[in-house]
Design a protein around this motif. Structure first.
Motif, PDB file in Angstrom:
ATOM      1  N   PHE A 120       1.438  57.382 -11.002  1.00  0.00           N
ATOM      2  CA  PHE A 120       0.279  58.092 -10.445  1.00  0.00           C
ATOM      3  C   PHE A 120      -0.428  57.196  -9.435  1.00  0.00           C
ATOM      4  O   PHE A 120      -0.754  57.622  -8.318  1.00  0.00           O
ATOM      5  CB  PHE A 120      -0.707  58.469 -11.550  1.00  0.00           C
ATOM      6  N   VAL A 135      -4.027  62.395  -8.602  1.00  0.00           N
ATOM      7  CA  VAL A 135      -2.835  62.804  -9.335  1.00  0.00           C
ATOM      8  C   VAL A 135      -3.232  63.107 -10.774  1.00  0.00           C
ATOM      9  O   VAL A 135      -3.931  62.311 -11.414  1.00  0.00           O
ATOM     10  CB  VAL A 135      -1.745  61.717  -9.305  1.00  0.00           C
ATOM     11  N   ARG A 162      -5.353  61.055 -15.258  1.00  0.00           N
ATOM     12  CA  ARG A 162      -5.502  61.226 -13.811  1.00  0.00           C
ATOM     13  C   ARG A 162      -5.783  59.896 -13.123  1.00  0.00           C
ATOM     14  O   ARG A 162      -6.227  58.929 -13.763  1.00  0.00           O
ATOM     15  CB  ARG A 162      -6.620  62.212 -13.500  1.00  0.00           C
ATOM     16  N   CYS A 171      -8.275  55.103 -13.164  1.00  0.00           N
ATOM     17  CA  CYS A 171      -7.568  56.117 -13.937  1.00  0.00           C
ATOM     18  C   CYS A 171      -8.433  56.540 -15.117  1.00  0.00           C
ATOM     19  O   CYS A 171      -9.328  55.812 -15.549  1.00  0.00           O
ATOM     20  CB  CYS A 171      -6.237  55.580 -14.462  1.00  0.00           C
ATOM     21  N   GLU A 178       1.508  56.625  -6.230  1.00  0.00           N
ATOM     22  CA  GLU A 178       1.451  57.768  -5.317  1.00  0.00           C
ATOM     23  C   GLU A 178       0.144  57.773  -4.528  1.00  0.00           C
ATOM     24  O   GLU A 178       0.138  58.042  -3.323  1.00  0.00           O
ATOM     25  CB  GLU A 178       1.600  59.071  -6.101  1.00  0.00           C
ATOM     26  N   VAL A 179      -0.964  57.469  -5.205  1.00  0.00           N
ATOM     27  CA  VAL A 179      -2.248  57.408  -4.510  1.00  0.00           C
ATOM     28  C   VAL A 179      -2.255  56.247  -3.532  1.00  0.00           C
ATOM     29  O   VAL A 179      -2.694  56.384  -2.375  1.00  0.00           O
ATOM     30  CB  VAL A 179      -3.410  57.282  -5.519  1.00  0.00           C
ATOM     31  N   THR A 223      -2.100  66.500  -6.712  1.00  0.00           N
ATOM     32  CA  THR A 223      -0.779  66.800  -7.253  1.00  0.00           C
ATOM     33  C   THR A 223      -0.791  66.628  -8.761  1.00  0.00           C
ATOM     34  O   THR A 223      -1.713  66.035  -9.329  1.00  0.00           O
ATOM     35  CB  THR A 223       0.291  65.876  -6.647  1.00  0.00           C
ATOM     36  N   GLU A 224       0.239  67.149  -9.431  1.00  0.00           N
ATOM     37  CA  GLU A 224       0.359  66.984 -10.873  1.00  0.00           C
ATOM     38  C   GLU A 224       1.816  66.728 -11.243  1.00  0.00           C
ATOM     39  O   GLU A 224       2.740  67.193 -10.568  1.00  0.00           O
ATOM     40  CB  GLU A 224      -0.178  68.198 -11.631  1.00  0.00           C
ATOM     41  N   HIS A 225       2.000  65.969 -12.325  1.00  0.00           N
ATOM     42  CA  HIS A 225       3.335  65.633 -12.807  1.00  0.00           C
ATOM     43  C   HIS A 225       3.366  65.768 -14.329  1.00  0.00           C
ATOM     44  O   HIS A 225       2.367  65.492 -15.007  1.00  0.00           O
ATOM     45  CB  HIS A 225       3.712  64.207 -12.406  1.00  0.00           C
ATOM     46  N   ALA A 261      -0.955  61.278  -2.214  1.00  0.00           N
ATOM     47  CA  ALA A 261      -1.951  62.175  -2.805  1.00  0.00           C
ATOM     48  C   ALA A 261      -3.267  61.432  -2.902  1.00  0.00           C
ATOM     49  O   ALA A 261      -3.306  60.194  -2.891  1.00  0.00           O
ATOM     50  CB  ALA A 261      -1.513  62.646  -4.185  1.00  0.00           C
TER      51      ALA A 261
END
Length: 240
Positions: free
Chosen positions: A104, A116, A158, A88, A107-108, A193-195, A113
């Motif tokens: 994040f 992220v 990220r 990260c 999700e990876v 993707t983004e949050h 994704a």
């Protein structure tokens, strides 16, 4: 016969968090206190004169020194120093909470994704100056035209896997590094993707976008990245 004792091998970090740092002594305690348990903070000192490296080390972070000045130089030195599968990135100025990276990485890891990003949502006056927002918006539109990605922010928070990141062959060592990472990931067919994440007033003055001039230089660096020829598509696993 005397028993032979061996020291246990250190447990590898679940996630490495790269924290580029230039004179962030005031922010470091807040940032490092929010690194999730089992994760490793890699503070990349980029020439601090306020004792940032010593503070980071005393607080348990792994300290890497990068003499070459530049945001990208610091980020890449941290990536090279990382050993965890997941890596990260987070600013070291207390504007972003690294604990927000947990979903994040999940999700990876789950395959939802390949990268992220955090879409910054300003909290309070002064957290994101108008000129910095304008520059970010312009770059987001240019990115969409160049890659087709409909991202609304190119923020520094990220997460992605380390080996595929290294395989992207990132070369920018200045302000264009974060954008180059996204551009090359898009060229390689990554799912990005983004949050939303809260964006707090930073500690101290920004080294990149604190002024119109700094913002213009950052936009210029990033615009150069967008003009690069798309590379051959490389899957997140590193295969072509």
């Amino acid at each position: 016969m005397k028993a032979v004792t061996t020291s246990p091998r250190p447990t590898p970090p679940l996630v490495d968090v790269v924290l580029p740092c230039l004179d962030e002594a005031a922010a470091l305690p807040w940032v490092l206190a929010r690194i999730p348990a089992g994760w490793r903070a890699i503070v990349v000192d980029n020439g601090s004169t306020d004792g940032s490296a010593e503070i980071a080390g005393a607080l348990g972070a792994t300290v890497v020194r990068e003499e070459r000045r530049g945001f990208g130089a610091a980020c890449h030195a941290g990536l090279l120093a990382a050993t965890a599968d997941l890596v990260c990135f987070c600013d070291c100025d207390a504007s972003l909470d690294p604990s927000l990276l947990v979903p994040f990485t999940e999700e990876v890891r789950a395959g939802g994704a390949d990268m992220v990003l955090g879409r910054r949502r300003p909290q309070g006056r002064g957290s994101w100056p108008a000129h910095a927002r304008a520059g970010n918006l312009a770059l987001s539109l240019l990115l969409r035209r160049r890659t087709g990605l409909t991202l609304r922010d190119l923020g520094p928070l990220r997460a992605a896997r380390r080996a595929p990141l290294l395989a992207l062959g990132l070369t920018d060592r200045r302000s264009g590094y974060p954008l180059e990472m996204v551009v090359r990931a898009a060229d390689a067919g990554w799912r990005v993707t983004e949050h939303d994440v809260p964006y707090l007033p930073r500690s101290g003055a920004s080294k990149v976008t604190g002024t119109w001039r700094g913002t213009w230089q950052a936009v210029r660096d990033m615009s150069r990245v967008l003009r690069d020829t798309p590379q051959e598509r490389t899957a997140p696993g590193g295969t072509r």
